[in-house]
Enzyme design. Structure first.
Site, PDB file in Angstrom:
ATOM      1  N   LEU B 245       0.801  -1.216   0.000  1.00 18.11           N
ATOM      2  CA  LEU B 245       0.000   0.000   0.000  1.00 18.11           C
ATOM      3  C   LEU B 245       0.843   1.280   0.000  1.00 18.11           C
ATOM      4  O   LEU B 245       1.659   1.503   0.894  1.00 18.11           O
ATOM      5  CB  LEU B 245      -0.931  -0.004   1.221  1.00 18.11           C
ATOM      6  CG  LEU B 245      -1.885   1.211   1.322  1.00 18.11           C
ATOM      7  CD1 LEU B 245      -2.750   1.331   0.080  1.00 18.11           C
ATOM      8  CD2 LEU B 245      -2.748   1.115   2.566  1.00 18.11           C
ATOM      9  N   HIS B 246       0.635   2.090  -1.013  1.00 17.43           N
ATOM     10  CA  HIS B 246       1.363   3.361  -1.103  1.00 17.43           C
ATOM     11  C   HIS B 246       0.626   4.369  -1.963  1.00 17.43           C
ATOM     12  O   HIS B 246      -0.106   4.008  -2.880  1.00 17.43           O
ATOM     13  CB  HIS B 246       2.771   3.139  -1.664  1.00 17.43           C
ATOM     14  CG  HIS B 246       2.799   2.669  -3.092  1.00 17.43           C
ATOM     15  ND1 HIS B 246       2.424   1.386  -3.467  1.00 17.43           N
ATOM     16  CD2 HIS B 246       3.139   3.307  -4.244  1.00 17.43           C
ATOM     17  CE1 HIS B 246       2.549   1.264  -4.779  1.00 17.43           C
ATOM     18  NE2 HIS B 246       2.968   2.414  -5.288  1.00 17.43           N
ATOM     19  N   PHE B 247       0.841   5.630  -1.610  1.00 18.86           N
ATOM     20  CA  PHE B 247       0.402   6.752  -2.432  1.00 18.86           C
ATOM     21  C   PHE B 247       1.660   7.425  -2.948  1.00 18.86           C
ATOM     22  O   PHE B 247       2.715   7.332  -2.329  1.00 18.86           O
ATOM     23  CB  PHE B 247      -0.387   7.766  -1.598  1.00 18.86           C
ATOM     24  CG  PHE B 247      -1.692   7.242  -1.079  1.00 18.86           C
ATOM     25  CD1 PHE B 247      -2.873   7.520  -1.741  1.00 18.86           C
ATOM     26  CD2 PHE B 247      -1.744   6.466   0.081  1.00 18.86           C
ATOM     27  CE1 PHE B 247      -4.082   7.036  -1.257  1.00 18.86           C
ATOM     28  CE2 PHE B 247      -2.940   5.973   0.571  1.00 18.86           C
ATOM     29  CZ  PHE B 247      -4.116   6.266  -0.107  1.00 18.86           C
TER      30      PHE B 247
END
Lengths: 389, 453
Positions: B245-247
């Site tokens: 999970l990453h932005f």
């Protein structure tokens, strides 16, 4: 913050003769004047009609940015459009939902226009005119808040006779508007031709006052850019993003002989005690003096030559000849073509700051300023070839 | 049938390259100062704790503007901390290239698409296969993930402040128990300040939006307080290459075409959130804005995202305007590509239409494409990304059903939290059920090349 207040005070005085305020105050329009060359792009003048309409006092408005009047229902896209027009230094007209001091929103036609200096083509001010838009209930799209229907047309006491005519015009305009409104349903309704006319008249009246009162100072202004900014100065659209950066820094133009300083931040002026006009155009070495180590100067010169960043500790002199140790970081800054456009020199007075154990290290803050300058320069040159349809 | 595409994976970490070359290494005093147990003992990183606010903040006030000076946070989040740490990594030579040396321009036209010539970004990596027909795939610890990055690539820890005020600690121990969220550099930046926000990095969450993580991303946009610092998200199947999970976020001070596109209001929800549809833009999508609280807005958008991922619809999200405007774009390019429906000319450009490209910032790899870049070309590519009108309507139907079912936000905070937890639980089970039908429990092996690196 005294210096900021002084700058705001001077903003009109340095360009126009003394009576300009009085003349502007007599105009029966809602408008503000802002100065993009002061950091934060503050309001430097607000007309009495504007203050009356917005419910703010002069002191609450002057020195603030124009976005203080926006609120939760102000259309964000419209705000972006205004921001872009300012960045591109062009005139624009939009419908905008602003808020009064008591929190009630009102729709207005906002017309903005840059004021150029005749001699060098730089933007010295923006004029923003607000004409309240009369609204018809059935066009309210956020049904709950119909408060703006009670808008008072405070701006037009002298034009009472035209008011009935205006109403007629609006009714006609509204009929066509409901049929041909485009995809932007967020717009409450188009301003009527009369309202547009009224904004145009206001702009034209304000410009004639500004032009007139700039004649006697010899620093003429005009509504159209009449000359290209002179070489050796930064593009005036860089002023706003650079003005946001709080630290002491200068930009040096390596393309010009003798590597002159072409921009100096407010914090730099505060640190060194000089006025801006005493700094611009001078060689970056001008802060050094008899006790400055020449080998350090050479080191800086060398890193400019090989286009590398460097950090040095150098003995500098203020205007009052007092000395200080300057932790100077210098770095090349590229424009959108990837070429080096400037060197940024960030100064930090070597002293107590280290005792601040909870803050960011001075080195990181210094590098932050470098980063912010890099983004500002790269972004402001990216659109140089941008055509606006 | 399993749909896959071949593409050059982006190298976001210097430790990723190493892994590709040497094969994955097991932990145990790995010596590269990573974020795994072997190296966390006694490790410290700066910590920025933001103040939770209810109201959405607009653009931050800049310099010296009077009255609010006393409330000023100890550290300017964007201008000092993020950019300062980033520039520091630049001077330490951690990036693969100097992105400010890459030519960039605004393409003339109505929307002002932005083109960048970046010849270095995709060098030195061989194309790899990616599975594109599953938006939700379980986390696989054997693949590259952000626990493997070096601590030198992490700029700071980012989280909510406990005492309600902004806090900054230059050297805060990494509290592994609480799995802090982190902001790390992307060593292949597409603009200055390109970073990755990795929520609760040590929890090893797969690339999947949940309410908490999305709210964190909105807080980061609000904290930066600059409309030109935007965050983006790519789901699997919509050009995310790492299933952790990453932005992403970076700083580019020009408007994006998608932000200029006209919109047509669809509805305003109870909480004041306005939902519009993009019109006259090559990619169909929704715009969310307003709302009484940041949390309301965040919940609505994340519910919409959850709906898309549970329905296996790849999508991209752009968080713009300090968190005030959020663009949600379901897409089908990778699917078309896998099925051989994308024209060779488009494929030749090797442009992967992820969130930045869809927003109008095109990173081009060949000088030829850069020089010939036109609004028409950009439009043609993006038109392929968009769902068809019919499919978009159908997808909107799913989204509106999901957000009107959950999103009324009338419950108290604790109710919302409970609901939130349930929703998450539910979806985890569901994912596992879907993915593990052929192999049991949490997937540890790399069986069916879930995300191939």
């Amino acid at each position: 913050m005294e210096s900021q207040l002084a700058l705001i005070e001077q903003s009109l005085n340095s360009r126009y003769s003394l009576w300009v305020r009085e003349a502007l105050e007599e105009l029966p329009h809602n408008f503000i004047i802002t100065d993009p060359t002061i950091s934060g792009h503050p309001i430097v003048f607000a007309s009495p009609w504007f203050l009356k309409m917005s419910g703010f006092s002069r002191d609450q408005v002057i020195g603030n940015n124009g976005r203080m009047f926006q609120g939760p229902k102000t259309n964000r896209k419209t705000v972006m459009e205004i921001r872009e027009a300012i960045r591109e230094e062009r005139a624009m007209q939009v419908n905008l939902l602003n808020y009064r001091k008591d929190g009630t929103p009102f729709w207005m036609l906002f017309q903005m226009s840059p004021v150029f200096s005749k001699e060098d083509g730089r933007v010295v001010h923006f004029v923003g005119v607000q004409v309240p838009i009369s609204r018809n209930k059935r066009l309210t799209d956020d049904g709950a808040d119909v408060t703006w229907n009670e808008i008072v047309f405070g701006s037009c006491r002298r034009e009472v006779c035209s008011d009935t005519l205006a109403k007629l015009g609006r009714v006609l305009a509204l009929d066509t508007d409901t049929n041909c409104r485009g995809v932007e349903t967020e717009e409450p309704c188009e301003a009527s031709d009369l309202e547009k006319q009224s904004a145009a008249t206001a702009i034209s009246n304000i410009f004639s006052v500004l032009t007139h009162y700039s004649e006697s100072t010899g620093r003429l202004v005009c509504g159209k850019r009449c000359s290209l900014p002179a070489a050796g100065l930064i593009n005036s659209s860089l002023n706003i993003p650079l003005g946001r950066i709080k630290q002491s820094f200068v930009l040096i133009d390596p393309q010009l002989p003798n590597l002159p300083i072409v921009y100096a931040s407010d914090a730099f002026l505060k640190l060194t005690g000089y006025d801006r006009h005493e700094v611009l155009g001078r060689n970056w070495r001008f802060l050094s003096g008899v006790d400055t180590d020449p080998s350090v100067l050479h080191q800086v010169q060398e890193s400019i030559r090989v286009e590398q960043a460097c950090t040095v500790c150098i003995l500098n002199y203020r205007k009052d000849e007092s000395k200080f140790w300057n932790l100077l970081h210098l770095s090349p800054v590229r424009n959108a073509t990837g070429k080096i456009a400037y060197f940024v020199g960030v100064q930090m007075e070597e002293k107590c700051e280290r005792q601040d154990r909870h803050g960011l290290s001075p080195e990181i803050r210094q590098l932050g300023a470098v980063g912010a300058v890099k983004v500002a320069v790269r972004s402001s040159s990216i659109g140089a070839s941008c055509s606006k349809s | 049938m399993m749909l896959r595409i071949k593409r050059v994976p982006t190298v976001v970490s210097n430790y990723q390259k190493e892994e590709g070359e040497e094969g994955s290494r097991r932990e145990g005093g790995c010596g590269r100062n990573c974020l795994q147990n072997c190296c966390l003992q006694g490790a410290c990183l700066p910590l920025y704790a933001f103040k939770k606010v209810d109201r959405i903040v607009a653009e931050k006030k800049s310099v010296g503007v009077f009255e609010h000076d006393k409330n000023e946070p100890p550290v300017a989040f964007l201008d000092s901390l993020l950019l300062g740490e980033w520039e520091d990594r630049m001077q330490r030579g951690l990036f693969r290239y100097d992105v400010t040396a890459c030519e960039t321009k605004v393409i003339p036209g109505r929307y002002g698409f932005i083109a960048q010539l970046n010849e270095g970004r995709h060098l030195k990596k061989r194309p790899t296969e990616f599975r594109v027909d599953k938006v939700l795939q379980p986390f696989d610890g054997n693949k590259f993930n952000f626990t493997k990055v070096g601590q030198d690539e992490v700029l700071f820890q980012f989280g909510a402040s406990e005492d309600g005020d902004v806090q900054f600690l230059p050297d805060a121990p990494i509290d592994a128990e609480n799995s802090p969220s982190m902001v790390a550099i992307n060593v292949s930046p597409i603009e200055y300040g390109h970073v990755l926000l990795i929520p609760h990095v040590l929890n090893c969450l797969p690339q999947r939006i949940d309410r908490d993580s999305f709210l964190l991303a909105l807080y980061m946009a609000a904290e930066a307080g600059n409309p030109y610092f935007r965050l983006g998200y790519n789901s699997l199947g919509a050009f995310a290459t790492i299933n952790h999970l990453h932005f992403q976020a970076y700083y580019l001070a020009v408007p994006f075409p998608i932000e200029k596109a006209p919109t047509n209001k669809i509805t305003t929800l109870d909480g004041g959130i306005k939902i519009s549809e993009l019109v006259n833009y090559p990619v169909r999508g929704l715009v969310f804005e307003g709302g009484n609280t940041l949390q309301d807005l965040s919940n609505t958008v994340s519910d919409a995202c959850v709906c898309l991922q549970e329905n296996n619809i790849p999508y991209n999200v752009l968080i713009a305007d300090c968190g005030n405007r959020i663009f949600l774009l379901p897409q089908c390019y990778a699917e078309k590509q896998a099925q051989g429906e994308v024209s060779p000319e488009l494929l030749d450009t090797q442009v992967n239409p992820a969130v930045w490209e869809i927003s109008g910032h095109m990173v081009l790899k060949r000088r030829k494409d850069y020089e010939e870049a036109s609004e028409e070309n950009a439009w043609r590519l993006l038109a392929e990304v968009s769902l068809s009108k019919e499919r978009f309507q159908e997808v909107n139907g799913l989204i509106f059903e999901a957000i009107s079912y959950k999103g009324n936000g009338n419950g108290t905070d604790s109710e919302n939290l409970l609901e939130d937890a349930n929703v998450e639980h539910h979806s985890v089970e569901e994912v596992n059920a879907i993915n593990d039908s052929s192999h049991p429990a949490m997937v540890t092996g790399s069986h069916e090349c879930l995300v191939l690196q």
